[in-house]
Design an enzyme around this catalytic site. Sequence first.
Site, short mmCIF file in Angstrom:
data_model
loop_
_atom_site.label_atom_id
_atom_site.label_comp_id
_atom_site.label_asym_id
_atom_site.label_seq_id
_atom_site.Cartn_x
_atom_site.Cartn_y
_atom_site.Cartn_z
N ARG A 23 -43.17 -20.99 -26.98
CA ARG A 23 -44.15 -20.30 -26.16
C ARG A 23 -44.65 -21.26 -25.08
O ARG A 23 -44.47 -22.48 -25.16
CB ARG A 23 -45.31 -19.81 -27.01
CG ARG A 23 -46.16 -20.90 -27.65
CD ARG A 23 -47.20 -20.27 -28.58
NE ARG A 23 -48.16 -21.19 -29.09
CZ ARG A 23 -48.02 -21.91 -30.20
NH1 ARG A 23 -46.91 -21.83 -30.90
NH2 ARG A 23 -48.97 -22.72 -30.61
N ALA A 58 -37.30 -24.00 -23.65
CA ALA A 58 -38.55 -24.75 -23.86
C ALA A 58 -39.74 -24.00 -23.28
O ALA A 58 -39.60 -22.96 -22.62
CB ALA A 58 -38.43 -26.14 -23.25
N HIS A 59 -40.93 -24.56 -23.46
CA HIS A 59 -42.16 -23.92 -23.03
C HIS A 59 -42.22 -23.74 -21.52
O HIS A 59 -41.83 -24.60 -20.75
CB HIS A 59 -43.39 -24.69 -23.53
CG HIS A 59 -43.42 -26.14 -23.18
ND1 HIS A 59 -44.43 -26.71 -22.46
CD2 HIS A 59 -42.57 -27.14 -23.47
CE1 HIS A 59 -44.21 -28.00 -22.34
NE2 HIS A 59 -43.09 -28.30 -22.94
N ASN A 60 -42.70 -22.57 -21.12
CA ASN A 60 -42.96 -22.24 -19.72
C ASN A 60 -41.71 -22.07 -18.86
O ASN A 60 -41.80 -21.98 -17.64
CB ASN A 60 -43.88 -23.29 -19.07
CG ASN A 60 -45.25 -23.29 -19.72
OD1 ASN A 60 -45.47 -23.98 -20.70
ND2 ASN A 60 -46.16 -22.48 -19.21
N SER A 106 -40.71 -25.63 -18.17
CA SER A 106 -41.21 -25.21 -16.86
C SER A 106 -40.13 -24.98 -15.81
O SER A 106 -40.45 -24.73 -14.64
CB SER A 106 -42.24 -26.22 -16.31
OG SER A 106 -43.34 -26.30 -17.20
#
Lengths: 336, 336, 336
Positions: free
Chosen positions: A223, A244-246, A264
């Site tokens: 998340r 991965a996150h974002n 990201s």
Amino acid sequence: MIDQNFYKNTGPYSLDKISEMLSCEYIGNGDLSLNDISTLDTAKEDELSFYNNSKYSVAYKNSSAGVIFVSNELRASRASNLILCEDPYFMMAKAASIFYPNSIYPSFSFSKKVKNLNLDESVKISENTFIHKDAKIGKNCEIGCNSVIGPNVVIGDNCLIADNVSIYYSIIGKNVKIYQGVKIGTEGFGFIMQKNSIQKIPQLGRVLIEDSVEIGSNSTIDRGSIGDTIISKLSMLDNLVHIAHNVKIGQACIIAAMTGISGSTKIGNGTIIGGQVGISGHLSIGNNVRIAAKSGIMKNIKDNQTVAGYPSENILDWHRNTIILKKIRKKNNDKS
Amino acid sequence: MIDQNFYKNTGPYSLDKISEMLSCEYIGNGDLSLNDISTLDTAKEDELSFYNNSKYSVAYKNSSAGVIFVSNELRASRASNLILCEDPYFMMAKAASIFYPNSIYPSFSFSKKVKNLNLDESVKISENTFIHKDAKIGKNCEIGCNSVIGPNVVIGDNCLIADNVSIYYSIIGKNVKIYQGVKIGTEGFGFIMQKNSIQKIPQLGRVLIEDSVEIGSNSTIDRGSIGDTIISKLSMLDNLVHIAHNVKIGQACIIAAMTGISGSTKIGNGTIIGGQVGISGHLSIGNNVRIAAKSGIMKNIKDNQTVAGYPSENILDWHRNTIILKKIRKKNNDKS
Amino acid sequence: MIDQNFYKNTGPYSLDKISEMLSCEYIGNGDLSLNDISTLDTAKEDELSFYNNSKYSVAYKNSSAGVIFVSNELRASRASNLILCEDPYFMMAKAASIFYPNSIYPSFSFSKKVKNLNLDESVKISENTFIHKDAKIGKNCEIGCNSVIGPNVVIGDNCLIADNVSIYYSIIGKNVKIYQGVKIGTEGFGFIMQKNSIQKIPQLGRVLIEDSVEIGSNSTIDRGSIGDTIISKLSMLDNLVHIAHNVKIGQACIIAAMTGISGSTKIGNGTIIGGQVGISGHLSIGNNVRIAAKSGIMKNIKDNQTVAGYPSENILDWHRNTIILKKIRKKNNDKS
């Protein structure tokens, strides 16, 4: 910006109070009430943000944030409602832990069985499937054995969730298929190394999966930290993929097995990524890009490019490298 | 060729009927009854196949298939019992969905507990293990917690199936060990991209695992599309390995962790593959081949070769590349 | 050296008896009682070890082992209490199977539900979590759905064990977080290829996870063969990481997603490893090493080095390779 359905906010805190809790000096009105944390570009007047990299100086100058963590060196363009600190990113992580103390230990432990749920009769659920009483499951969904759907997760109509799947902190569209062993909404790999310890960065975002996405077995999708991890509609992910996150993945992308995308990074629409590719964090990959299997991507890629290699380059150049080395080997051989 | 134990066939359909359903023209006897779909080389006189690549022109010419999907450009050597279409592979996928409408959503949802089963008393089964009532489990098998054995799966004697394992659409031999979290018989990554949608190719095959195979934790093995994914006897797979649909692995192969093998590739006997190797689809890798860790294989490999690199080459040449670049660096350094 | 809490020892065996069972000749006192097996450097006077590589000649000469498997060619420096055999490693594997016949099929099958356990009331356990009656769980631990904690596993205070996790043969410290789908203590990939069969090497070690470690979703950590797999305190592992048997990871290491570390490799403190890195077995990687994503490590690395590439080299040299190939391409282009 933090979804209050998933994360309980303990605020508001006054500027004075939060500065005291963090042992920082501040400039501005100490009574200012802060209701939440957010990023520079989305923060509102009652929210707290941070600025630690001159790359984002415009966002800093224009931010509507009520208060911003900043270092003395970087504060220049703003005079007030600042919290001064050496490491704004570190302080933001601390502040996030104050607003959302329960994000670090998401509660995996619950026993609200499917029997208590008000599910549409078209939903088919296997035994040993745990669905939190505050989750919403659409019509005609089918959920396999030993899967876990966490609190406030929303799943649209006609979804297939296979066995041994975990879904937390996520909003899932229609016609989505999540195959066996997939873990969605897991803890992002976000922390700041200190001398003798590690400061976890609270992971307060969600995973948004749009309509008609498929996600292959044993893949993992973390998340967002602040903000969301997004898989846009019609995208297909193969087995053992790591998101991965974002990360934001555009529409109708194809991602082959064992590829990993770091935090990201944004990927455009219609992009096709081979197997075992690795993509660094904070990159922007365009629309209709083709990435050969096993490539390592360290720079942004424009629309319609086809790349290969590590560091990746135009795929023709990558093939030329192989030819060049072959020629040199042949020459050396002829000499000896 | 499709195993009716796993996939329910809704046929037969007449040539006339199926052409109408697909809005295609046909040449031949419209009353011809079609009972199944198959590949060019295995199709019988009551089966439907497709031809879309001149590489297979001999198979097309000699095929016993009752009817073949083909484009006007490629039809040459056959005059009758053809269904004409622009994209034969796409139409074959559509036809497969007509014959086997339930293959896209395999039913993960069931609640036939182990208590209903007629298992040999030597079998040891943990709690929360789901075994479909139509699965067959051999003597002395041991099955861990939270594992799922799907309908019509067959497991031979003396097998160990660990925790959190899912097995669907599979026939498994004797003395096989499947470690924690392995997913077998999962959905293959097969589809055709259209302008604004994706046509899934029904995955109608099985996974065949022969005697004395071991499969490491959290590995994934997709079932075949048409035809089977096969792991031959004595082969050892390490953790987090990915085997795509229709891959065939020979006897006594060793495959180290995190290696991925793409769809339809065949690997001979006694071949040893290092970790994090990627092998493209539709390749033929010989017997007793050695593949260094992290290699990327894009071409067929003959028996007894030892290869490394990406694109892979003879391992000595790969080492020479490293030496060449070192020498050039040294020369550049001496100059400056 | 083998933890009797996890593995039941059927010894002692006399030198005469074990030699007879293995059909080997021995030199020494046949009545000598052997209680266990061990490595050359740790074996005691009542233990059996093996020597098969002249690299370890000093350890062989100085070993306190009661008896050593050795070949006629290598026996030189010791005159007595030897078991002579062509392949000492193979015989050691056979002997391990005699002392520990149950290690090859660890018993996954049990049904000792959480209700029978004497757990601290601060522990939160979800339904369908299986905890063996002989496991120990610390205070304030939280364990998710469908997880399995095997016999004699010890988990310290304040640990989070998420859903679909399996833990066997492990000792886990305080404040450890194990995310969804992680498999710990799984079977190592250890065996010896024979002509027509495979001799498994019994995996008789443990996994030791020290305080404040985190392990990302769907990662796998194999237990040691003889001796332990160790993750030291404060180390952070991302998702889909693979740690093979007998690997030792130092303190405060960071290992990004999809990295795999092969058997018996040691990694120092404070080392940072990028994503999709592969590290060969039996290597020694120093303290504070930086390894770029996707590197392939085939040699030892000293403290404080920064490396990249495959085979890996100083990261500056790796970048120079890219520049060299670019220059040659340009020159070729200028010519044509």
